[in-house]
Design a protein around this motif. Structure first.
Motif, short mmCIF file in Angstrom:
data_model
loop_
_atom_site.label_atom_id
_atom_site.label_comp_id
_atom_site.label_asym_id
_atom_site.label_seq_id
_atom_site.Cartn_x
_atom_site.Cartn_y
_atom_site.Cartn_z
N VAL A 27 -16.94 11.76 30.82
CA VAL A 27 -17.63 12.50 31.88
C VAL A 27 -16.59 13.41 32.54
CG1 VAL A 27 -19.02 12.31 33.97
CG2 VAL A 27 -19.19 10.54 32.22
N PRO A 28 -16.50 14.67 32.10
CA PRO A 28 -15.49 15.57 32.65
C PRO A 28 -15.69 15.86 34.14
CG PRO A 28 -16.43 16.48 30.63
CD PRO A 28 -17.24 15.28 31.00
N ASP A 29 -16.94 15.83 34.59
CA ASP A 29 -17.24 16.19 35.97
C ASP A 29 -18.45 15.37 36.42
OD1 ASP A 29 -18.78 18.18 38.00
OD2 ASP A 29 -16.62 18.58 38.02
N ALA A 30 -18.49 15.02 37.70
CA ALA A 30 -19.62 14.24 38.22
C ALA A 30 -20.96 14.93 37.98
CB ALA A 30 -19.43 13.96 39.72
N SER A 31 -20.95 16.24 37.93
CA SER A 31 -22.20 16.98 37.69
C SER A 31 -22.74 16.76 36.27
CB SER A 31 -22.00 18.48 37.93
OG SER A 31 -21.08 19.01 36.99
N ILE A 34 -32.93 2.04 33.41
CA ILE A 34 -31.96 1.94 34.49
C ILE A 34 -30.61 2.26 33.86
CG2 ILE A 34 -30.78 0.34 36.06
CD1 ILE A 34 -33.49 -1.22 36.14
N CYS A 35 -29.83 3.12 34.50
CA CYS A 35 -28.50 3.48 34.01
C CYS A 35 -27.47 3.15 35.09
CB CYS A 35 -28.42 4.97 33.68
SG CYS A 35 -29.47 5.47 32.32
N GLU A 36 -26.43 2.44 34.69
CA GLU A 36 -25.34 2.10 35.61
C GLU A 36 -24.05 2.68 35.03
OE1 GLU A 36 -26.83 -2.24 37.15
OE2 GLU A 36 -25.84 -2.12 35.19
N PHE A 37 -23.30 3.37 35.88
CA PHE A 37 -22.07 4.03 35.46
C PHE A 37 -20.87 3.33 36.08
CE2 PHE A 37 -25.31 7.11 34.79
CZ PHE A 37 -24.86 7.96 33.79
N ARG A 38 -19.89 3.04 35.25
CA ARG A 38 -18.65 2.42 35.71
C ARG A 38 -17.46 3.15 35.10
NH1 ARG A 38 -22.10 -1.95 35.00
NH2 ARG A 38 -22.33 -3.21 36.87
N ILE A 39 -16.46 3.43 35.92
CA ILE A 39 -15.24 4.04 35.41
C ILE A 39 -14.55 3.04 34.50
CG2 ILE A 39 -12.96 4.91 36.05
CD1 ILE A 39 -14.29 5.86 38.69
N ARG A 70 -13.44 8.68 31.44
CA ARG A 70 -14.17 7.77 30.56
C ARG A 70 -15.00 6.81 31.42
NH1 ARG A 70 -10.22 6.42 27.37
NH2 ARG A 70 -10.90 7.73 25.68
N MET A 71 -16.27 6.64 31.03
CA MET A 71 -17.15 5.75 31.77
C MET A 71 -17.91 4.84 30.82
SD MET A 71 -18.63 8.09 34.85
CE MET A 71 -18.60 6.80 36.04
#
Length: 106
Positions: A56-60, A76-81, A2-3
């Motif tokens: 997000v099952p996989d970084a790809s 702009i997109c920022e991803f956080r766990i 989950r992100m």
């Protein structure tokens, strides 16, 4: 995994898309494609923005989430766990504290 995804859209090209009537339709297509668990639209640093919770099952899989925002809105997109309380409990914080307190005390 989950992100949390923070999306910030610059004033342009978004203003132009609002004026010509395409912004809502494109946002709808992006949401239908990404299928976030939840999405909230908000202001970010004085610009239009959104906060999404996505699996997000996989970084790809990250480009399939970011590219629609990049390509359509120059965003702009920022991803956080993101962890749920259950996820945090599984991390066994007390064992980590024990391990790293020993290092600190030596």
């Amino acid at each position: 995994m989950r992100m949390l995804v923070n999306v910030t859209c610059p004033i342009e090209p978004f203003n132009t898309m609002v004026r010509n009537g395409t912004a809502g339709e494109i946002i709808g297509r992006v949401i239908d494609d990404i299928k976030p668990e939840s999405i909230y639209f908000t202001e970010q640093d004085g610009k239009r923005g959104a906060v999404m919770v996505v699996d997000v099952p996989d970084a790809s899989d990250i480009p399939s989430i970011a590219e629609p925002w990049f390509l359509n809105f120059e965003a702009i997109c920022e991803f956080r766990i993101a962890m749920t309380p259950d996820d945090l409990m599984k991390s066994n914080l007390s064992k980590l504290a024990e391990k790293w307190n020993e290092v600190q005390m030596n």
